[in-house]
Design a protein around this motif. Structure first.
Motif, PDB file in Angstrom:
ATOM      1  N   MET A   1       0.636  -1.278  -0.006  1.00 10.49           N
ATOM      2  CA  MET A   1       0.142   0.232  -0.006  1.00 10.49           C
ATOM      3  C   MET A   1       0.722   1.189   0.201  1.00 10.49           C
ATOM      4  SD  MET A   1      -2.862  -1.232  -0.073  1.00 10.49           S
ATOM      5  CE  MET A   1      -4.531  -0.589   0.829  1.00 10.49           C
ATOM      6  N   ARG A  32       1.471   3.942   3.562  1.00  8.79           N
ATOM      7  CA  ARG A  32       0.179   4.331   4.406  1.00  8.79           C
ATOM      8  C   ARG A  32       0.730   4.664   5.571  1.00  8.79           C
ATOM      9  NH1 ARG A  32      -4.447   1.799   2.919  1.00  8.79           N
ATOM     10  NH2 ARG A  32      -5.543   2.414   4.696  1.00  8.79           N
ATOM     11  N   ASP A  67      -0.554   1.780  -5.220  1.00  5.43           N
ATOM     12  CA  ASP A  67      -0.754   0.242  -4.687  1.00  5.43           C
ATOM     13  C   ASP A  67      -0.229  -0.459  -5.853  1.00  5.43           C
ATOM     14  OD1 ASP A  67      -1.652   1.294  -2.445  1.00  5.43           O
ATOM     15  OD2 ASP A  67      -3.961   1.090  -3.121  1.00  5.43           O
ATOM     16  N   LYS A  84      -8.508   8.271  -3.187  1.00  9.32           N
ATOM     17  CA  LYS A  84      -7.864   7.896  -2.189  1.00  9.32           C
ATOM     18  C   LYS A  84      -6.528   8.765  -1.970  1.00  9.32           C
ATOM     19  CE  LYS A  84      -8.059   2.786  -3.255  1.00  9.32           C
ATOM     20  NZ  LYS A  84      -7.343   2.068  -4.227  1.00  9.32           N
ATOM     21  N   ARG A 162     -12.590  10.877   2.538  1.00 10.02           N
ATOM     22  CA  ARG A 162     -12.027  10.058   3.305  1.00 10.02           C
ATOM     23  C   ARG A 162     -10.879   9.559   2.632  1.00 10.02           C
ATOM     24  NH1 ARG A 162     -16.854   7.919   6.752  1.00 10.02           N
ATOM     25  NH2 ARG A 162     -17.298   9.891   7.710  1.00 10.02           N
ATOM     26  N   PRO A 163      -9.731  10.410   2.180  1.00 13.21           N
ATOM     27  CA  PRO A 163      -8.688   9.804   1.645  1.00 13.21           C
ATOM     28  C   PRO A 163      -7.597   8.946   2.292  1.00 13.21           C
ATOM     29  CG  PRO A 163      -8.350  12.152   2.211  1.00 13.21           C
ATOM     30  CD  PRO A 163      -9.469  11.400   2.669  1.00 13.21           C
ATOM     31  N   GLU A 164      -6.936   8.089   1.861  1.00 15.03           N
ATOM     32  CA  GLU A 164      -5.857   7.259   2.443  1.00 15.03           C
ATOM     33  C   GLU A 164      -4.735   7.959   2.705  1.00 15.03           C
ATOM     34  OE1 GLU A 164      -5.424   3.694   0.273  1.00 15.03           O
ATOM     35  OE2 GLU A 164      -7.630   3.270   0.476  1.00 15.03           O
ATOM     36  N   TYR A 165      -4.506   9.055   1.744  1.00 10.71           N
ATOM     37  CA  TYR A 165      -3.482   9.941   1.726  1.00 10.71           C
ATOM     38  C   TYR A 165      -3.812  11.345   1.739  1.00 10.71           C
ATOM     39  CZ  TYR A 165      -1.225   5.730   0.106  1.00 10.71           C
ATOM     40  OH  TYR A 165      -0.680   4.456   0.281  1.00 10.71           O
ATOM     41  N   TYR A 191      -4.122  12.948  11.783  1.00 12.89           N
ATOM     42  CA  TYR A 191      -3.199  11.813  11.552  1.00 12.89           C
ATOM     43  C   TYR A 191      -3.116  10.731  12.422  1.00 12.89           C
ATOM     44  CZ  TYR A 191       1.213   9.867  11.047  1.00 12.89           C
ATOM     45  OH  TYR A 191       2.240   8.872  11.084  1.00 12.89           O
ATOM     46  N   SER A 194      -7.172   9.097  12.590  1.00 18.83           N
ATOM     47  CA  SER A 194      -7.559   8.269  11.118  1.00 18.83           C
ATOM     48  C   SER A 194      -6.572   7.327  10.497  1.00 18.83           C
ATOM     49  CB  SER A 194      -7.902   9.372  10.393  1.00 18.83           C
ATOM     50  OG  SER A 194      -6.782   9.976   9.642  1.00 18.83           O
ATOM     51  N   MET A 196      -4.622   8.085   8.157  1.00 24.63           N
ATOM     52  CA  MET A 196      -4.309   8.158   7.032  1.00 24.63           C
ATOM     53  C   MET A 196      -2.625   8.782   6.927  1.00 24.63           C
ATOM     54  SD  MET A 196      -6.839  11.400   5.788  1.00 24.63           S
ATOM     55  CE  MET A 196      -7.065  12.605   7.065  1.00 24.63           C
TER      56      MET A 196
END
Ligand SMILES: Nc1ncnc2c1ncn2[C@@H]1O[C@H](COP(=O)(O)OP(=O)(O)OP(=O)(O)O)[C@@H](O)[C@H]1O
Ligand SMILES: [Mg+2]
Lengths: 290, 268
Positions: A1, A32, A67, A84, A162-165, A191, A194, A196
């Motif tokens: 990831m 991540r 990814d 994302k 709701r991003p992952e980054y 940070y 969440s 992320m």
């Protein structure tokens, strides 16, 4: 990831007299859950670099993958990449456009095609994340808010995806010191809760030294340093001035004290800890001298 | 990207063409455009084409970039050519059902396209080799006789300068706003017409707000520098005609003479 940039270069307006290299052979891997600070002087290519992270710019050479999948292979892939990898631009409040704060924050989630309840829920939690009270602001026009509040609404608009980054390009530019501290406290809080990854671009060494676990220094289209902030401050071979950035005040103070033969650990960052260390070092010195 | 738009962009340089006085460049360009209408056979069109090639060569602007200026207008070109190709009456060469191509049609299509291409190229060359400021300066000077008719020539020129000055800025701004909205999942390239028009709202609202903000700031800045219209203002760069301009004028005169001769010399 992870987001991976492999040997990317980017040139603005190639083939014209205005053509200008902004990135040269940059490689970078973002995992991540990382907190990365990017620092460098004006025009060093920071904004250009981060716009590659969610596929807004397409590198002139090299590949960008999320990814393991190349972002620019299929057009459909870009849409999920943008969800994302959230991106907050410099002066994000200049992009507000809706009639109410609620609608503006909801713009992103609605583009994802979510149900009304989901949208509502995301908007409310995003506004809370940036420390705005839903009851207070949701029905107001975003253009009637103060500068700091507008900035937060704009950031909430990205968080609501709701991003992952989360990539933030100078989120504190043009805010007063108080507003700046608040924004950073909220980013740090976000940070921690969440999970992320956060990529923070800034001019200000103080900010990143405190928060980032990994620091990138950019200079003339390249990444010149990549590692923990302490390593940068204590690597004698690196001349920070050449990169147009300066040491954090705390570190330069500690270094000066050491240079005046005070036995003290100059890798400390936290103010309270530093005060305590200076006090005990002075005490030791006094004790040994009498 | 939006900021790649070439039309009306200035390419700094130091060539013979760059150094011409902007006033003479404007007048000569207008003369040239009028002279294109003198051309009525392939040889005269070729002559005009060669003259343009000469300007391109002398100006030192890369040929690729000059040609790129045609790109935004290729649909109009194609349409014009097609209409002339199929609609001109005359002796039929080929015919498919209702459509037919005539010998006159081919000639018309080629010549009209050439005419359009020449128009685009010469006006692009004018803006490629003349900075917007120089252009508006020249326009102001050329129009200054109209001041006697109480026409606000200076103000008009100033408005033009400002408008031209802000075109790239606004394009950049649009680009930035588009990117920011794209980062929030906006999609500008799919959907039907109505959907696409709706999609423009997130760009237009911030763009207008920023344009008004800029206008406001600019007005304040001009006021703060005591700007107050055209009377008694001196210039940093005085325009002056030189030998270059005489030479350029001579070449245009020669072109016009050749075209005239090609036109009436033939039929006589
Ligand atoms: N839209 C553009 N067109 C042409 N050149 C550009 C454009 N944007 C940036 N550049 C150039 O690319 C280089 C890198 O710019 P970039 O915006 O990435 O710098 P930065 O590190 O973010 O600077 P700052 O700290 O001022 O935001 C600069 O030399 C700049 O002049
Ligand atoms: Mg930047």
């Amino acid at each position: 990831m992870s987001i991976e940039l492999q040997n990317i270069s980017y040139t603005y307006m190639p083939g014209t007299p205005y053509c200008r290299d902004a990135l040269l052979d940059v490689s970078l891997k973002i995992e991540r859950g990382e907190f990365i600070g990017i620092i460098g002087h004006t025009g060093s290519g920071k904004s250009t670099l981060v716009q590659h992270l969610n596929g807004l710019l397409r590198p002139t050479a090299g590949t960008v993958s999320l990814d393991g999948a190349n972002m620019h292979e299929r057009k459909q892939a870009l849409k999920s990449v943008r969800q994302k990898v959230g991106m907050v631009f410099q002066y994000p409040e200049h992009q507000l456009f809706e009639e109410t704060v609620f609608d503006d924050v909801a713009f992103g989630p609605r583009n994802l095609g979510l149900s009304d309840e989901d949208v509502q829920q995301r908007v409310e939690s995003a506004l809370e994340c940036v420390g705005l009270s839903v009851a207070d602001v949701a029905k107001r026009s975003p253009f009637r808010l103060s500068g700091g509040q507008m900035r937060r609404v704009a950031i909430a608009g990205v968080i609501a995806l709701r991003p992952e980054y989360l990539v933030l390009d100078e989120p504190s530019a043009g805010l007063d010191p108080c507003g700046r501290d608040e924004i950073y406290a909220q980013i740090l809080q976000l940070y921690r809760t969440s999970g992320m990854a956060v990529v923070l671009v800034t001019h200000n060494m103080e900010d990143v030294a405190r928060m980032a676990k990994r620091l990138l220094v950019m200079d003339h289209c390249r990444i010149r340093f990549d590692g923990p902030p302490v390593d940068l401050f204590h690597d004698e071979t690196i001349q920070l001035r050449d990169f147009g950035v300066s040491l954090p005040h705390v570190t330069s103070l500690l270094k000066t004290l050491r240079a005046h033969s005070l036995d003290i650990d100059d890798t400390l960052q936290d103010e309270e800890v530093v005060v305590e260390a200076i006090r005990s070092a002075l005490k030791r010195k006094r004790d040994s001298s009498c | 990207m939006l900021t790649d738009i070439m039309l009306g962009q200035y390419f700094p340089g130091n060539s013979f063409v760059h150094k011409l006085d902007p006033r003479s460049k404007i007048v000569l360009t207008l003369t040239f455009i009028t002279s294109i209408f003198l051309a009525n056979n392939y040889i005269s069109y070729l002559t005009v084409g060669l003259y343009i090639c000469l300007i391109v060569l002398v100006s030192g602007i890369p040929v690729k970039i000059v040609l790129r200026s045609i790109k935004p207008l290729w649909i109009i070109l194609l349409l014009t050519a097609a209409i002339h190709l199929f609609m001109t009456p005359g002796t039929t060469l080929v015919a498919w059902g209702p459509l037919s191509i005539t010998g006159e049609g081919v000639k018309q299509a080629v010549q009209m396209s050439a005419r359009l291409i020449y128009l685009i190229l010469i006006s692009s060359l004018l803006t490629f080799t003349t900075s917007p400021i120089a252009l508006t300066d020249a326009i102001e000077r050329l129009l200054s006789p109209l001041k006697r008719l109480k026409l606000p020539v200076h103000e008009l020129a100033m408005m033009m300068t400002i408008a031209l000055r802000f075109v790239p800025t606004l394009l950049e701004e649009t680009d930035r706003i588009m990117k920011a909205q794209m980062a929030r999942g906006a999609d500008f390239s799919s959907g039907n017409i109505i959907k696409r028009a709706q999609n423009l709202v997130p760009i237009l609202v911030p763009l207008f707000i920023s344009a008004f903000r800029r206008a406001d700031e600019l007005a304040t800045a001009m006021e703060a520098r005591c700007y107050r219209g055209g009377d008694n203002r001196t210039r940093m760069k005085e325009l002056s005609l030189g030998l270059n301009d005489a030479v350029a004028t001579l070449t245009i005169i020669m072109l016009v003479l050749v075209l005239t001769w090609l036109r009436w010399g033939w039929s006589a």
